[in-house]
Every structure is written in structure tokens, then in C-alpha cells.
Design an enzyme around this catalytic site. Sequence first.
Site, PDB file in Angstrom:
ATOM      1  N   LYS A 206       0.819  -1.221   0.000  1.00  0.00           N
ATOM      2  CA  LYS A 206       0.000   0.000   0.000  1.00  0.00           C
ATOM      3  C   LYS A 206       0.850   1.268   0.000  1.00  0.00           C
ATOM      4  CE  LYS A 206      -4.345  -2.012   1.279  1.00  0.00           C
ATOM      5  NZ  LYS A 206      -5.350  -2.334   2.293  1.00  0.00           N
ATOM      6  N   ARG A 240      -3.435 -10.253   4.745  1.00  0.00           N
ATOM      7  CA  ARG A 240      -3.886 -10.271   3.350  1.00  0.00           C
ATOM      8  C   ARG A 240      -2.770  -9.686   2.494  1.00  0.00           C
ATOM      9  NH1 ARG A 240      -6.126  -6.993  -0.358  1.00  0.00           N
ATOM     10  NH2 ARG A 240      -7.692  -7.897  -1.750  1.00  0.00           N
TER      11      ARG A 240
HETATM   12  N1  HH2 Z   1      -7.418  -4.071   0.852  1.00  0.00           N
HETATM   13  C1  HH2 Z   1      -7.777  -4.089  -0.450  1.00  0.00           C
HETATM   14  C2  HH2 Z   1      -8.850  -4.878  -0.893  1.00  0.00           C
HETATM   15  N2  HH2 Z   1      -9.536  -5.659  -0.036  1.00  0.00           N
HETATM   16  N3  HH2 Z   1      -9.864  -6.491   2.167  1.00  0.00           N
HETATM   17  C3  HH2 Z   1      -9.525  -6.510   3.467  1.00  0.00           C
HETATM   18  N4  HH2 Z   1     -10.185  -7.296   4.327  1.00  0.00           N
HETATM   19  N5  HH2 Z   1      -8.500  -5.719   3.951  1.00  0.00           N
HETATM   20  C4  HH2 Z   1      -7.765  -4.904   3.142  1.00  0.00           C
HETATM   21  O1  HH2 Z   1      -6.867  -4.194   3.647  1.00  0.00           O
HETATM   22  C5  HH2 Z   1      -8.108  -4.860   1.737  1.00  0.00           C
HETATM   23  C6  HH2 Z   1      -9.185  -5.679   1.284  1.00  0.00           C
HETATM   24  C7  HH2 Z   1      -6.987  -3.266  -1.428  1.00  0.00           C
HETATM   25  O2  HH2 Z   1      -5.916  -3.991  -1.944  1.00  0.00           O
HETATM   26  P1  HH2 Z   1      -5.876  -4.720  -3.373  1.00  0.00           P
HETATM   27  O3  HH2 Z   1      -6.898  -5.808  -3.467  1.00  0.00           O
HETATM   28  O4  HH2 Z   1      -4.486  -5.173  -3.618  1.00  0.00           O
HETATM   29  O5  HH2 Z   1      -6.165  -3.586  -4.412  1.00  0.00           O
HETATM   30  P2  HH2 Z   1      -7.459  -3.168  -5.223  1.00  0.00           P
HETATM   31  O6  HH2 Z   1      -8.518  -2.800  -4.241  1.00  0.00           O
HETATM   32  O7  HH2 Z   1      -6.983  -1.991  -6.043  1.00  0.00           O
HETATM   33  O8  HH2 Z   1      -7.894  -4.337  -6.065  1.00  0.00           O
END
Ligand code: HH2
Length: 273
Positions: A206, A240
Site C-alpha cells: 500500500k 492479506r
Molecule cells: N485491501 C484491499 C482490498 N480488499 N480487504 C480486506 N479485508 N482488507 C484490506 O486491507 C483490503 C481488502 C486493497 O488492496 P488490493 O486488493 O491489492 O487492491 P485493489 O482494491 O486496487 O484491487
Amino acid sequence: MGIVNVTPDSFSDGGVFEDELAAIAHARRLVSEGAAIVDVGGESTRPGAAPVPAAEELERVIPVVEGIADLGLPAQISIDTMKVAVAEAAIDAGASYVNDVTAFRHEPALAGLVADRKVDCCLMHMLGEPRTMQQDPRYDDVVSDVKAFLEQRMAAAIAAGVAEERISLDPGIGFGKTLEHNLELLRRMDELAALGRPVVVGTSRKSFLGRLTGRDVTERVHATVATSVIAYERGARVFRVHDVAATADALAVAAATFAPWPQIPTRTSTTTT
Ligand code: HH2
């Protein structure tokens, strides 16, 4: 918890696993590297992201959930969605965990689905919505405010019939939080663990890690590992991440260090030194 993003626009790996076979192969790899849960998502929640219609999200994620379920991997399949229609189809296809970044606020009926289908869930804190959440977020005390929110959302889920032992809680690192807010949440993670449910933490790659290290998004694995170990030491239990191998190794060392003697978990390596 290994991340399988089936999106064209996720902040760190958008487009990389858009192809369904690539996404399924990626899930297999994450499990071989130590993931106990694979989290399949078809809607980016990065700051500024626009909502994805249910039909499109279904088209992205369901073939991937089906494909992973067919592999019979020793891992739980999680669906990262805020929509009942997507969660329901994913559960039908083999998912047994619903990861809702809105903690059942976007579609309150999602709580009833999780209750009826007796699946696990993660309730996450977010201030506002992805489109606007990083515009000047403010709290009285970030940890107390997040803790009160999670307590209230857990009570709402239980009132809807979700068994308490199926609930995990997540402070939502980066979701309506400044650099200082994210660090304060990591530093005081023990206060969230005191709620008595497994705490999920999602720091992986992040932007606050980029601000601390000056590294681009794909070069933040070491920084991610550091945050996971800190959070582990303060009571978090689900991590995660995009980079499972590095995180699993670091957590194996952290878990052994804090394990009560003589129950140190060990593994066999191919070399003797
Ligand atoms: N962060 C993201 C998405 N889902 N779910 C939980 N429980 N906790 C988190 O911190 C979290 C989440 C964002 O990360 P990412 O999936 O890599 O990116 P994007 O939302 O751009 O797909």
C-alpha cells in the site's frame, strides 16, 4: 490470505491476472507458498476507484472461483465483494468466506446470506467510500474510532444471525487513513485484538509503505513483511498479502519466537546448513 485480483485496475497488479487461467494458476501458487485462504476480488477498491456493475464482477470472478474449487487446494476460498449477488454465486461455486470492505453496510442483506449459508466473513473499517476516502480523513482517536465501528458492525452481523465465531475484523489499512493513522493502527493493533476475534490486516504494497521507503508498488515486499510481523506481534492473525512466500517465512519465524516453549513449529529444508 493470498490476494487473487481479477481486475484490470487494481493498484498494484491490475491486469496481471485478468485472464482466468492465470488467476487460477496464481491461486495454486499462493497456496503452495503457504496461503491458507485465497481472496478472489473482481472490483478494485483503490482510492478513486469507480464501482463495478454486478454483472461484470460476476463474469470476472465466478469462473476463477470455480476453477480454484476444482483444484481441491488445501485452502479456503474467499470472495472479496460488497454485493449479495456476487457473494451468493461465489458461495455456490465453492467460496466459504466473504470479505466485505464495507462490513455489510453497502448491502445489509449480505449479513443474512453469510448467516444462512454458514460461511466465514471479514468485516472491515472504511471511512467514506473508495471514490472519496482519502480526502482529508479525520478521527478523534483513530484506534478507538475503528474499534467502536468494528464492535458495532460485529453486533449488527450477529443480530442478522451470523455466528460470532465466523467473524474476523479488519481495521482497513489505507481506507480513509493518513500515513499517521495507518502507523497508529499497526502500533496499537493489540487494542483491536482485544475484541476477541481474529484480526485481519491488509498492508500489502500500500501507498503508505511507498511514502516510508520511496519504493514503487511492486518493490514493497520487504516493507509489507515488516508490517505483518509488527501486526503479528501485536495480535493480528490473518495477513492479506500479494507476496505470500516472503510473508509466510517471516510469520513462521515470528510465530516460533512467540510460541510457548517447547512447542516451536519447525519444517524441513533440503540443505543441512
Ligand atoms: N485491501 C484491499 C482490498 N480488499 N480487504 C480486506 N479485508 N482488507 C484490506 O486491507 C483490503 C481488502 C486493497 O488492496 P488490493 O486488493 O491489492 O487492491 P485493489 O482494491 O486496487 O484491487
